[in-house]
Motif scaffolding. Sequence first.
Motif, PDB file in Angstrom:
ATOM      1  N   LEU A  65      44.327  33.453  34.739  1.00 30.21           N
ATOM      2  CA  LEU A  65      43.820  34.666  34.128  1.00 30.21           C
ATOM      3  C   LEU A  65      42.913  34.218  33.009  1.00 30.21           C
ATOM      4  O   LEU A  65      43.089  33.512  32.124  1.00 30.21           O
ATOM      5  N   THR A  66      41.715  34.819  33.551  1.00 33.02           N
ATOM      6  CA  THR A  66      40.542  34.563  32.581  1.00 33.02           C
ATOM      7  C   THR A  66      39.777  35.658  31.695  1.00 33.02           C
ATOM      8  O   THR A  66      39.615  36.598  32.165  1.00 33.02           O
ATOM      9  N   LEU A  67      39.849  35.456  30.553  1.00 31.56           N
ATOM     10  CA  LEU A  67      39.605  36.419  29.597  1.00 31.56           C
ATOM     11  C   LEU A  67      38.051  36.175  28.948  1.00 31.56           C
ATOM     12  O   LEU A  67      37.761  34.951  28.333  1.00 31.56           O
ATOM     13  N   VAL A  68      37.100  36.977  28.974  1.00 31.95           N
ATOM     14  CA  VAL A  68      35.802  36.842  28.527  1.00 31.95           C
ATOM     15  C   VAL A  68      35.105  37.768  27.767  1.00 31.95           C
ATOM     16  O   VAL A  68      35.499  39.158  27.678  1.00 31.95           O
ATOM     17  N   VAL A  69      34.402  37.240  26.557  1.00 31.48           N
ATOM     18  CA  VAL A  69      33.671  38.149  25.881  1.00 31.48           C
ATOM     19  C   VAL A  69      32.108  37.786  26.246  1.00 31.48           C
ATOM     20  O   VAL A  69      31.905  36.679  26.721  1.00 31.48           O
ATOM     21  N   GLY A  70      31.076  38.473  25.840  1.00 34.51           N
ATOM     22  CA  GLY A  70      29.783  38.128  26.021  1.00 34.51           C
ATOM     23  C   GLY A  70      29.345  37.602  24.907  1.00 34.51           C
ATOM     24  O   GLY A  70      29.519  37.627  23.812  1.00 34.51           O
ATOM     25  N   GLY A  71      28.027  36.959  25.511  1.00 32.45           N
ATOM     26  CA  GLY A  71      27.439  36.131  24.396  1.00 32.45           C
ATOM     27  C   GLY A  71      25.859  36.702  24.296  1.00 32.45           C
ATOM     28  O   GLY A  71      25.548  37.817  24.423  1.00 32.45           O
ATOM     29  N   ASN A  72      24.631  35.824  23.918  1.00 27.22           N
ATOM     30  CA  ASN A  72      23.446  36.096  23.859  1.00 27.22           C
ATOM     31  C   ASN A  72      22.717  35.638  25.250  1.00 27.22           C
ATOM     32  O   ASN A  72      21.233  35.975  25.403  1.00 27.22           O
ATOM     33  N   HIS A  73      23.116  35.071  26.210  1.00 25.57           N
ATOM     34  CA  HIS A  73      22.656  34.550  27.480  1.00 25.57           C
ATOM     35  C   HIS A  73      23.487  35.294  28.809  1.00 25.57           C
ATOM     36  O   HIS A  73      24.465  34.368  29.331  1.00 25.57           O
ATOM     37  N   GLU A  74      23.422  36.341  29.013  1.00 26.91           N
ATOM     38  CA  GLU A  74      24.298  37.181  29.904  1.00 26.91           C
ATOM     39  C   GLU A  74      23.337  37.876  30.674  1.00 26.91           C
ATOM     40  O   GLU A  74      22.367  38.214  30.556  1.00 26.91           O
ATOM     41  N   ALA A  75      24.142  38.130  31.900  1.00 31.00           N
ATOM     42  CA  ALA A  75      23.495  39.013  32.892  1.00 31.00           C
ATOM     43  C   ALA A  75      23.951  40.665  32.492  1.00 31.00           C
ATOM     44  O   ALA A  75      25.003  41.111  32.849  1.00 31.00           O
ATOM     45  N   SER A  76      23.378  41.059  31.604  1.00 25.94           N
ATOM     46  CA  SER A  76      23.586  42.427  30.865  1.00 25.94           C
ATOM     47  C   SER A  76      23.413  43.345  31.787  1.00 25.94           C
ATOM     48  O   SER A  76      24.369  44.630  31.495  1.00 25.94           O
ATOM     49  N   SER A  77      22.823  43.347  32.909  1.00 24.76           N
ATOM     50  CA  SER A  77      23.040  44.506  33.824  1.00 24.76           C
ATOM     51  C   SER A  77      24.317  44.713  34.161  1.00 24.76           C
ATOM     52  O   SER A  77      24.848  46.016  34.543  1.00 24.76           O
ATOM     53  N   TYR A  78      25.177  43.679  34.556  1.00 27.16           N
ATOM     54  CA  TYR A  78      26.415  43.713  34.845  1.00 27.16           C
ATOM     55  C   TYR A  78      27.521  44.089  33.674  1.00 27.16           C
ATOM     56  O   TYR A  78      28.375  45.062  33.843  1.00 27.16           O
ATOM     57  N   LEU A  79      27.247  43.567  32.670  1.00 29.75           N
ATOM     58  CA  LEU A  79      28.381  43.765  31.362  1.00 29.75           C
ATOM     59  C   LEU A  79      28.054  45.215  31.073  1.00 29.75           C
ATOM     60  O   LEU A  79      29.121  45.765  30.510  1.00 29.75           O
ATOM     61  N   SER A  80      26.921  45.703  31.092  1.00 31.04           N
ATOM     62  CA  SER A  80      26.780  47.020  30.488  1.00 31.04           C
ATOM     63  C   SER A  80      27.496  48.107  31.243  1.00 31.04           C
ATOM     64  O   SER A  80      27.767  49.089  30.930  1.00 31.04           O
ATOM     65  N   GLU A  81      27.852  47.879  32.723  1.00 28.30           N
ATOM     66  CA  GLU A  81      28.719  48.700  33.416  1.00 28.30           C
ATOM     67  C   GLU A  81      29.787  48.785  32.861  1.00 28.30           C
ATOM     68  O   GLU A  81      30.718  49.744  33.204  1.00 28.30           O
ATOM     69  N   LEU A  82      30.533  47.842  31.999  1.00 29.55           N
ATOM     70  CA  LEU A  82      31.876  47.813  31.662  1.00 29.55           C
ATOM     71  C   LEU A  82      31.854  47.661  30.063  1.00 29.55           C
ATOM     72  O   LEU A  82      32.577  46.947  29.502  1.00 29.55           O
ATOM     73  N   HIS A  83      31.246  48.711  29.496  1.00 26.59           N
ATOM     74  CA  HIS A  83      31.479  48.587  28.113  1.00 26.59           C
ATOM     75  C   HIS A  83      32.697  48.936  27.324  1.00 26.59           C
ATOM     76  O   HIS A  83      32.715  48.198  26.482  1.00 26.59           O
ATOM     77  N   HIS A  84      33.918  49.575  28.113  1.00 23.62           N
ATOM     78  CA  HIS A  84      35.184  49.362  27.564  1.00 23.62           C
ATOM     79  C   HIS A  84      35.638  48.367  28.076  1.00 23.62           C
ATOM     80  O   HIS A  84      37.079  48.494  27.779  1.00 23.62           O
ATOM     81  N   GLY A  85      35.206  47.392  28.834  1.00 28.32           N
ATOM     82  CA  GLY A  85      35.778  46.235  29.454  1.00 28.32           C
ATOM     83  C   GLY A  85      36.309  46.509  30.898  1.00 28.32           C
ATOM     84  O   GLY A  85      36.240  47.871  31.508  1.00 28.32           O
ATOM     85  N   GLY A  86      36.772  45.435  31.405  1.00 31.13           N
ATOM     86  CA  GLY A  86      36.971  45.573  32.892  1.00 31.13           C
ATOM     87  C   GLY A  86      37.156  44.272  33.577  1.00 31.13           C
ATOM     88  O   GLY A  86      36.680  43.199  33.059  1.00 31.13           O
ATOM     89  N   TRP A  87      37.534  44.269  34.918  1.00 31.80           N
ATOM     90  CA  TRP A  87      37.384  43.217  35.776  1.00 31.80           C
ATOM     91  C   TRP A  87      36.090  42.732  36.217  1.00 31.80           C
ATOM     92  O   TRP A  87      35.387  43.666  36.870  1.00 31.80           O
ATOM     93  N   LEU A  88      35.574  41.494  35.846  1.00 33.63           N
ATOM     94  CA  LEU A  88      34.090  41.235  36.397  1.00 33.63           C
ATOM     95  C   LEU A  88      34.331  40.474  37.960  1.00 33.63           C
ATOM     96  O   LEU A  88      33.245  40.756  38.723  1.00 33.63           O
ATOM     97  N   ALA A  89      35.464  40.077  38.189  1.00 35.18           N
ATOM     98  CA  ALA A  89      36.043  39.469  39.591  1.00 35.18           C
ATOM     99  C   ALA A  89      37.553  39.496  39.447  1.00 35.18           C
ATOM    100  O   ALA A  89      37.824  39.581  38.418  1.00 35.18           O
ATOM    101  N   PRO A  90      38.024  39.494  40.653  1.00 34.02           N
ATOM    102  CA  PRO A  90      39.640  39.128  40.435  1.00 34.02           C
ATOM    103  C   PRO A  90      40.045  38.144  39.553  1.00 34.02           C
ATOM    104  O   PRO A  90      39.570  37.030  39.679  1.00 34.02           O
ATOM    105  N   ASN A  91      41.049  38.420  38.586  1.00 34.71           N
ATOM    106  CA  ASN A  91      41.628  37.540  37.755  1.00 34.71           C
ATOM    107  C   ASN A  91      40.567  36.955  36.717  1.00 34.71           C
ATOM    108  O   ASN A  91      40.951  36.210  35.677  1.00 34.71           O
ATOM    109  N   ILE A  92      39.409  37.919  36.261  1.00 33.50           N
ATOM    110  CA  ILE A  92      38.472  37.531  35.314  1.00 33.50           C
ATOM    111  C   ILE A  92      38.350  38.675  34.445  1.00 33.50           C
ATOM    112  O   ILE A  92      37.654  39.867  35.129  1.00 33.50           O
TER     113      ILE A  92
END
Length: 453
Positions: free
Chosen positions: A84-111
């Motif tokens: 199980l991998t827990l992730v926060v965003g930084g300043n070098h991110e694919a913001s197009s994807y992270l912005s879809e999950l403003h409240h959090g969520g699975w980026l991929a299974p188990n991540i």
Amino acid sequence: MVPLLKIAVEGCGHGSLDIIYSALEKSCESKGWKLLDLDFLIICGDFQAVRNERDLNCMSVPSWHRKIGDFHSYYSGEKKAPVLTLVVGGNHEASSYLSELHHGGWLAPNIYYLGTVGILRYGPLRIVGLSGIYHSTDYTKPRQERLPYDKNEIRSIYHVRECDISKVLQLRSPIDIGISHDWPRRVEWFGDHKILFARRPHFLESVRDDRFGSAPAEQIMNHLRPKYWFSGHMHIKFTAKVQHKDNVDDILKDLEVPNELQAHIPKSMFSAPFRGDSQTRPPNVTNTVTNFLGLDKPGPHRDFLEVQEVTSCSYSEEDSAKPWMERTPEGRFTLHYDEEWLSILRSSDGGATTAYEPPEISLGDSEVSDTSAASRSLDWVQANITAKGLLRIPENFEKHAPVYDPNDQTNAKDQPDEFPNTQTEAFCTMLQIRNGFSVGEGDDEGSDNLVFG
């Protein structure tokens, strides 16, 4: 008895999941552990969840530094994260994807991404995640960046905002683990700063201008006093023990700073970063020391990964019967939403507004009453989410963007389309709040200015 949990912490991810998971297995072996013994891995930003080449065009990095990385293999299902991998965003991110999950969520299974800001539970542990980095010029602005990003938005989208921090500061209950990309402001003075500045002289230049570290991360750390705080960003390993004070203006008062360094400390370093930040901490928050760990990025001869055992300072005997303490048939805990955090999001309608107004926050005891909006919102959460067995975070990952295909260069130089994420939609529906990043809702409103503020 509070369970002792095994976790791993990684500094910056930089799109190198294969390297990280391989190193993680070796780190566990050095401890006499198996990879399956780990409860979870934390990655402290610059994760780079790049699904395809168009996502690369939404990263704030020079074109010659952009690389597809290996996350796409986990997104497509070709590979699965072994822990199980827990992730926060930084300043070098694919913001197009992270912005879809403003409240959090699975980026991929188990991540799992904790969102722009987020609080979740894993067994006895209560975890707060803060994505992005602090930039004072954007701090009080609303969140209104939408695809396609212009050259300014591609950077501003990952800047921390007051409208998000204000929600975290409404928390009244203690936190065990804090995660941010950049280090909390002033944390360097609680470790071996002499060696740190000798190895990184430019850090001291930033200290001179009081530009070193994140003021909002410091504010959250002082308010909630977690037992542990983990960060990346600075590309160096650093440990510290932050001694908390009831008055945050006194936080550096008892530290022994060498004479040769005292001349470099501006007066502003001895006071709270924001007006009103010296007010009383929540009475339930009693921890006095935060153990800070900053780590490097993956690479040879770099200290980018550490495994350790942690325990909770927020757990009480009453928690033993709570839903988040239930174990799977394999004896593991699972991720759960946090009741208090859900109540704050609900009382603010998730933060979705069409105009930004600076929040008015009191940190004293007087605002907590049985008739308060926060109390009513918590009652609603307990009746409509907890009682219905909905606190456990569902494993509802779905692919929305095309999977990376090295042979398909169609529109490879364009930014991606905006994909409404079904996880965000389900979360907002469950909590009965507006989905401020819903393409459909924005169109229905007939406005280009729907923002999180």
